[in-house]
Motif scaffolding. Structure first.
Motif, PDB file in Angstrom:
ATOM      1  N   ASP A 154     -28.690  10.330  17.653  1.00 37.53           N
ATOM      2  CA  ASP A 154     -29.528   9.256  17.099  1.00 37.53           C
ATOM      3  C   ASP A 154     -30.878   9.196  17.807  1.00 37.53           C
ATOM      4  O   ASP A 154     -31.935   9.055  17.160  1.00 37.53           O
ATOM      5  CB  ASP A 154     -28.812   7.910  17.241  1.00 37.53           C
ATOM      6  CG  ASP A 154     -27.643   7.786  16.281  1.00 37.53           C
ATOM      7  OD1 ASP A 154     -27.585   8.572  15.321  1.00 37.53           O
ATOM      8  OD2 ASP A 154     -26.778   6.899  16.498  1.00 37.53           O
ATOM      9  N   ASN A 155     -30.866   9.321  19.135  1.00 39.11           N
ATOM     10  CA  ASN A 155     -32.125   9.256  19.882  1.00 39.11           C
ATOM     11  C   ASN A 155     -32.981  10.506  19.675  1.00 39.11           C
ATOM     12  O   ASN A 155     -34.212  10.420  19.649  1.00 39.11           O
ATOM     13  CB  ASN A 155     -31.844   9.059  21.371  1.00 39.11           C
ATOM     14  CG  ASN A 155     -31.634   7.597  21.733  1.00 39.11           C
ATOM     15  OD1 ASN A 155     -32.528   6.776  21.565  1.00 39.11           O
ATOM     16  ND2 ASN A 155     -30.450   7.280  22.209  1.00 39.11           N
ATOM     17  N   MET A 156     -32.341  11.665  19.508  1.00 34.34           N
ATOM     18  CA  MET A 156     -33.105  12.880  19.232  1.00 34.34           C
ATOM     19  C   MET A 156     -33.799  12.775  17.871  1.00 34.34           C
ATOM     20  O   MET A 156     -34.942  13.230  17.706  1.00 34.34           O
ATOM     21  CB  MET A 156     -32.182  14.099  19.297  1.00 34.34           C
ATOM     22  CG  MET A 156     -31.712  14.442  20.712  1.00 34.34           C
ATOM     23  SD  MET A 156     -30.457  15.742  20.746  1.00 34.34           S
ATOM     24  CE  MET A 156     -31.398  17.117  20.109  1.00 34.34           C
ATOM     25  N   LEU A 157     -33.118  12.201  16.902  1.00 29.10           N
ATOM     26  CA  LEU A 157     -33.734  11.997  15.589  1.00 29.10           C
ATOM     27  C   LEU A 157     -34.884  10.996  15.672  1.00 29.10           C
ATOM     28  O   LEU A 157     -35.912  11.153  15.002  1.00 29.10           O
ATOM     29  CB  LEU A 157     -32.677  11.518  14.590  1.00 29.10           C
ATOM     30  CG  LEU A 157     -31.631  12.551  14.160  1.00 29.10           C
ATOM     31  CD1 LEU A 157     -30.565  11.905  13.286  1.00 29.10           C
ATOM     32  CD2 LEU A 157     -32.293  13.715  13.425  1.00 29.10           C
ATOM     33  N   ARG A 158     -34.710   9.979  16.495  1.00 33.05           N
ATOM     34  CA  ARG A 158     -35.789   9.010  16.677  1.00 33.05           C
ATOM     35  C   ARG A 158     -37.011   9.674  17.307  1.00 33.05           C
ATOM     36  O   ARG A 158     -38.153   9.430  16.886  1.00 33.05           O
ATOM     37  CB  ARG A 158     -35.310   7.851  17.561  1.00 33.05           C
ATOM     38  CG  ARG A 158     -34.311   6.923  16.877  1.00 33.05           C
ATOM     39  CD  ARG A 158     -33.878   5.812  17.826  1.00 33.05           C
ATOM     40  NE  ARG A 158     -35.029   5.018  18.246  1.00 33.05           N
ATOM     41  CZ  ARG A 158     -35.514   3.997  17.574  1.00 33.05           C
ATOM     42  NH1 ARG A 158     -34.958   3.637  16.425  1.00 33.05           N
ATOM     43  NH2 ARG A 158     -36.573   3.327  18.015  1.00 33.05           N
ATOM     44  N   LYS A 159     -36.802  10.504  18.315  1.00 35.96           N
ATOM     45  CA  LYS A 159     -37.916  11.196  18.970  1.00 35.96           C
ATOM     46  C   LYS A 159     -38.614  12.149  18.001  1.00 35.96           C
ATOM     47  O   LYS A 159     -39.832  12.323  18.039  1.00 35.96           O
ATOM     48  CB  LYS A 159     -37.414  11.957  20.199  1.00 35.96           C
ATOM     49  CG  LYS A 159     -36.885  11.067  21.327  1.00 35.96           C
ATOM     50  CD  LYS A 159     -37.994  10.278  21.991  1.00 35.96           C
ATOM     51  CE  LYS A 159     -38.873  11.177  22.841  1.00 35.96           C
ATOM     52  NZ  LYS A 159     -39.889  10.395  23.584  1.00 35.96           N
ATOM     53  N   ALA A 160     -37.805  12.785  17.144  1.00 38.37           N
ATOM     54  CA  ALA A 160     -38.379  13.720  16.171  1.00 38.37           C
ATOM     55  C   ALA A 160     -39.281  13.008  15.164  1.00 38.37           C
ATOM     56  O   ALA A 160     -40.216  13.606  14.620  1.00 38.37           O
ATOM     57  CB  ALA A 160     -37.264  14.465  15.438  1.00 38.37           C
ATOM     58  N   HIS A 161     -38.997  11.736  14.918  1.00 42.29           N
ATOM     59  CA  HIS A 161     -39.820  10.955  13.998  1.00 42.29           C
ATOM     60  C   HIS A 161     -40.868  10.114  14.729  1.00 42.29           C
ATOM     61  O   HIS A 161     -41.439   9.177  14.152  1.00 42.29           O
ATOM     62  CB  HIS A 161     -38.941  10.034  13.140  1.00 42.29           C
ATOM     63  CG  HIS A 161     -38.115  10.777  12.136  1.00 42.29           C
ATOM     64  ND1 HIS A 161     -36.900  11.363  12.444  1.00 42.29           N
ATOM     65  CD2 HIS A 161     -38.344  11.057  10.811  1.00 42.29           C
ATOM     66  CE1 HIS A 161     -36.404  11.942  11.373  1.00 42.29           C
ATOM     67  NE2 HIS A 161     -37.252  11.772  10.353  1.00 42.29           N
ATOM     68  N   GLY A 162     -41.085  10.420  16.000  1.00 43.07           N
ATOM     69  CA  GLY A 162     -42.136   9.748  16.763  1.00 43.07           C
ATOM     70  C   GLY A 162     -41.776   8.373  17.264  1.00 43.07           C
ATOM     71  O   GLY A 162     -42.663   7.599  17.649  1.00 43.07           O
ATOM     72  N   LYS A 163     -40.503   8.028  17.287  1.00 41.96           N
ATOM     73  CA  LYS A 163     -40.081   6.716  17.771  1.00 41.96           C
ATOM     74  C   LYS A 163     -39.633   6.812  19.225  1.00 41.96           C
ATOM     75  O   LYS A 163     -39.388   7.893  19.747  1.00 41.96           O
ATOM     76  CB  LYS A 163     -38.941   6.181  16.900  1.00 41.96           C
ATOM     77  CG  LYS A 163     -39.330   5.970  15.438  1.00 41.96           C
ATOM     78  CD  LYS A 163     -38.159   5.440  14.635  1.00 41.96           C
ATOM     79  CE  LYS A 163     -38.531   5.256  13.171  1.00 41.96           C
ATOM     80  NZ  LYS A 163     -37.386   4.736  12.377  1.00 41.96           N
ATOM     81  N   GLU A 164     -39.504   5.654  19.862  1.00 40.91           N
ATOM     82  CA  GLU A 164     -39.131   5.624  21.269  1.00 40.91           C
ATOM     83  C   GLU A 164     -37.622   5.779  21.442  1.00 40.91           C
ATOM     84  O   GLU A 164     -36.835   5.446  20.567  1.00 40.91           O
ATOM     85  CB  GLU A 164     -39.588   4.306  21.907  1.00 40.91           C
ATOM     86  CG  GLU A 164     -41.095   4.137  21.985  1.00 40.91           C
ATOM     87  CD  GLU A 164     -41.481   2.865  22.699  1.00 40.91           C
ATOM     88  OE1 GLU A 164     -40.551   2.102  23.086  1.00 40.91           O
ATOM     89  OE2 GLU A 164     -42.684   2.634  22.878  1.00 40.91           O
TER      90      GLU A 164
END
Length: 398
Positions: A154-164
């Motif tokens: 979940d966090n890797m997907l968030r980082k990939a979309h520019g989220k923290e």
């Protein structure tokens, strides 16, 4: 390839409580383990991690009930297993001397059974216990690991979309804010992940003990059945046994009666040790399985896989308890039936009375006595039916 201990070539004697010994030794709670200072310190550390994890999960779930029911259920579902695991840890520590006695005594009694038929009984039961406990360990390990994998994905997907990056633990727990910030966050993350593995090994240890004792006692009952029928067997019913032969049979029959009484006593002592654990399992099983299925319906993607594996793990646990109880009850019934079908009527009155007393005792089926429940496959069916009702009720409310 399968691990060596799951193959038929693995030495039979090494199967004896193989997985419970491995699991509980990891956290310093195996009854036969030497209690050195370092082992005591390590066991207290694991007890503290599991205890605080139960509190943090429960606090998180209760806090989010009014805010987001889905998030609350995501925390409350595993906390039920964590609390039950804490109960198992405490019971294993509290009854450690009694468990040590049972382990050693059952080992002695089973090692005395050396005929070819009895060795086949032992090999079948020992291997079955190891394989089923390994299945539980595998399901539990996959469940605990999947929580961390889900969080990382979940966090890797968030980082990939520019989220923290969301600084949360793999299991939903309430921690003070400084602990969920760098540089302490990776350390807390590892402790929470280890908390999940402590939960798994406590389940493997306690459930493995229950199934192991049940099947090992089943072997003793099967061996007793063979000894009784062989002793009372008469090759030619027309030939009346001599007085000397009858005296020999009486002495051997007395020893068999003593063995039967000891098996009954060991079963009763096992009930006293496992009553809290077994009762806790049967009371919470429907709730845990029902909650995990509901979570599986509410989540998507990796969340479905997490709760699918979790449901399999919990289902395997309750199946082990029901299978163990059923094996003992069937072995008792088989002992009574086989003894009655033997040639007991061809012996003198004293042997006939002893045989009838053993039949009457065997008809009083040995069970792991717990309030309100009796572990059996019939009970498992009732639990699954009640679980289905809970799921249907929850779906209509949500």
């Amino acid at each position: 390839m399968l691990p060596q201990f799951l193959t038929a070539a693995y030495p039979m004697e090494r199967h004896y409580f193989l997985l419970p010994k491995f699991a509980l030794s990891l956290i310093g709670f195996y009854p036969e383990q030497e209690r050195t200072f370092l082992i005591r310190l390590w066991s207290f550390f694991n007890f503290f991690i599991l205890s605080y994890g139960c509190f943090a999960e429960a606090y998180y779930g209760i806090y989010y009930i009014r805010i987001n029911i889905v998030t609350a259920l995501d925390a409350l579902c595993p906390v039920a297993s964590s609390i039950l695991s804490l109960l198992k840890m405490c019971c294993i520590w509290w009854y450690r001397e009694e468990l040590k006695f049972l382990i050693q005594r059952v080992r002695v009694l089973t090692e005395e059974q050396r005929s070819e038929r009895k060795l086949n009984y032992k090999k079948k039961s020992y291997t079955l216990v190891t394989r089923l406990t390994t299945l539980l360990l595998f399901c539990g390990f996959c469940t605990s690991t999947s929580y961390s994998v889900r969080h990382l994905l979940d966090n890797m997907l968030r980082k990939a979309h520019g989220k923290e990056w969301i600084y949360e633990t793999p299991f939903k727990m309430m921690f003070p804010d400084p602990l969920l910030r760098l540089p302490l966050y990776p350390f807390i993350y590892m402790l929470v992940h280890w908390h999940g593995y402590i939960t798994v090994v406590c389940f493997v240890g306690a459930d493995g003990f229950f199934l192991g004792f049940c099947l090992y006692l089943t072997v003793l009952l099967q061996s007793l059945r063979d000894d009784v029928t062989d002793l009372l067997h008469i090759k030619n019913i027309l030939n009346i046994p001599t007085k000397k032969e009858e005296e020999r049979i009486v002495k051997q029959m007395e020893r068999l009666v003593d063995r039967h009484n000891e098996i009954a006593e060991l079963t009763e002592r096992l009930s006293g040790v496992m009553v809290e654990i077994t009762l806790g399992h049967f009371v919470t099983s429907s709730l845990i399985i029902g909650t995990s299925v509901i979570d599986m319906l509410l989540f998507s993607g990796v969340g479905i896989i997490v709760y699918l594996v979790y449901t399999c793990a919990v289902g395997t646990e309750i199946y082990l308890y029901c299978l163990g109880g059923t094996c003992i009850m069937e072995a008792c019934s088989d002992l009574a039936h086989s003894t009655f079908s033997s040639h007991w009527y061809g012996h003198n009155v004293r042997i006939q009375k002893m045989t009838l007393l053993m039949i009457a005792r065997a008809q009083r089926v040995l069970t792991i006595k717990i309030p309100f429940f009796s572990p059996s496959l019939e009970t498992l069916t009732s639990i699954l039916r009640f679980t289905g009702s809970l799921i249907a009720l929850a779906k209509s409310v949500l």
